[in-house]
Design a protein around this motif. Sequence first.
Motif, mmCIF file in Angstrom:
data_model
loop_
_atom_site.group_PDB
_atom_site.id
_atom_site.type_symbol
_atom_site.label_atom_id
_atom_site.label_comp_id
_atom_site.label_asym_id
_atom_site.label_seq_id
_atom_site.Cartn_x
_atom_site.Cartn_y
_atom_site.Cartn_z
ATOM 1 N N LEU A 59 19.419 19.466 -22.467
ATOM 2 C CA LEU A 59 19.201 18.769 -21.203
ATOM 3 C C LEU A 59 18.192 19.504 -20.325
ATOM 4 O O LEU A 59 17.341 18.879 -19.675
ATOM 5 C CB LEU A 59 20.523 18.626 -20.447
ATOM 6 C CG LEU A 59 21.548 17.639 -21.011
ATOM 7 C CD1 LEU A 59 22.783 17.615 -20.119
ATOM 8 C CD2 LEU A 59 20.963 16.249 -21.139
ATOM 9 N N HIS A 64 14.785 18.712 -21.930
ATOM 10 C CA HIS A 64 14.416 17.299 -21.999
ATOM 11 C C HIS A 64 14.087 16.709 -20.625
ATOM 12 O O HIS A 64 13.054 16.034 -20.466
ATOM 13 C CB HIS A 64 15.563 16.512 -22.636
ATOM 14 C CG HIS A 64 15.321 15.046 -22.711
ATOM 15 N ND1 HIS A 64 14.273 14.498 -23.425
ATOM 16 C CD2 HIS A 64 15.977 13.991 -22.142
ATOM 17 C CE1 HIS A 64 14.294 13.181 -23.310
ATOM 18 N NE2 HIS A 64 15.319 12.855 -22.529
ATOM 19 N N LEU A 65 14.941 16.949 -19.636
ATOM 20 C CA LEU A 65 14.744 16.316 -18.338
ATOM 21 C C LEU A 65 13.451 16.767 -17.649
ATOM 22 O O LEU A 65 12.683 15.918 -17.160
ATOM 23 C CB LEU A 65 15.960 16.561 -17.444
ATOM 24 C CG LEU A 65 17.251 15.878 -17.912
ATOM 25 C CD1 LEU A 65 18.409 16.236 -16.983
ATOM 26 C CD2 LEU A 65 17.071 14.367 -17.979
ATOM 27 N N LEU A 123 10.401 14.142 -16.944
ATOM 28 C CA LEU A 123 10.118 13.760 -15.562
ATOM 29 C C LEU A 123 8.843 14.372 -15.002
ATOM 30 O O LEU A 123 8.231 13.806 -14.093
ATOM 31 C CB LEU A 123 11.306 14.142 -14.672
ATOM 32 C CG LEU A 123 12.644 13.476 -14.996
ATOM 33 C CD1 LEU A 123 13.749 14.038 -14.110
ATOM 34 C CD2 LEU A 123 12.557 11.961 -14.850
ATOM 35 N N ARG A 155 8.769 9.757 -24.459
ATOM 36 C CA ARG A 155 10.214 9.979 -24.533
ATOM 37 C C ARG A 155 10.660 10.491 -25.899
ATOM 38 O O ARG A 155 11.454 11.422 -25.995
ATOM 39 C CB ARG A 155 10.949 8.681 -24.202
ATOM 40 C CG ARG A 155 10.782 8.241 -22.762
ATOM 41 C CD ARG A 155 11.587 6.982 -22.478
ATOM 42 N NE ARG A 155 11.456 6.572 -21.083
ATOM 43 C CZ ARG A 155 12.103 5.542 -20.553
ATOM 44 N NH1 ARG A 155 12.909 4.801 -21.324
ATOM 45 N NH2 ARG A 155 11.947 5.233 -19.279
#
Length: 217
Positions: free
Chosen positions: A145, A148-149, A153, A159
């Motif tokens: 996480l 990835h985030l 962003l 993606r």
Amino acid sequence: VVAGTELWYRRYQPPVEWTRKTLHVAFGLAAASLPWVLRSHWTFLALAVTLVVPLSWARGRGLLPSLFDVERRSHGEIYFPAGIYLLFVVSAGHHVFYLVSLVTLVICDALAAVLGKSYGRHRYSVRHDQRSLEGSAVFLFTAFLGTHLPLLLLTQIDRGTCVMISLQLALIMTAFEAISTGGSDNLVLPLATYYLLVKLTSRPASAIGVQLAVQVA
């Protein structure tokens, strides 16, 4: 922060891992702002030395049990500022990669240590240190996480590629965290994370997919 954590430890006697990781996270969050605040790495080096010298003196005098009262041998008070300083130097101009590498060191490592210590039932030994499968699983999930985030962003990476990069990085860094003993994970994690980000984000999605499949196998 150090004084407040020490008072908390002396008055309420929480597990030392809680107080250690509180300081770990507090220093890490402060360091997250430094690429936008400091222009010269020499200023960062002066801050790191200002941190290391009194902590090393306190360790030698048996002070600050909230930080040093652990059974295992650890030199994290030296590796931690050294790792962040070197990350600051090598990541100049790559602020997103700096933040991701810092998250791996500060958030993922702290959660894995605290939750693994509290809920770990399936333990394994790495030299003189104890690890748990539960703690490693927490590190794997939060590292995914935490990579990835920010990539999704704050960068232009698509993606699907973000997911594959994050999975591969999380798997490798979980292994690195598991075998880094004596506090050396504070040095290994941020630098290895940054290196992998530079290498993986420059490759096509197909090559990353093949690497990930081989790694999982």
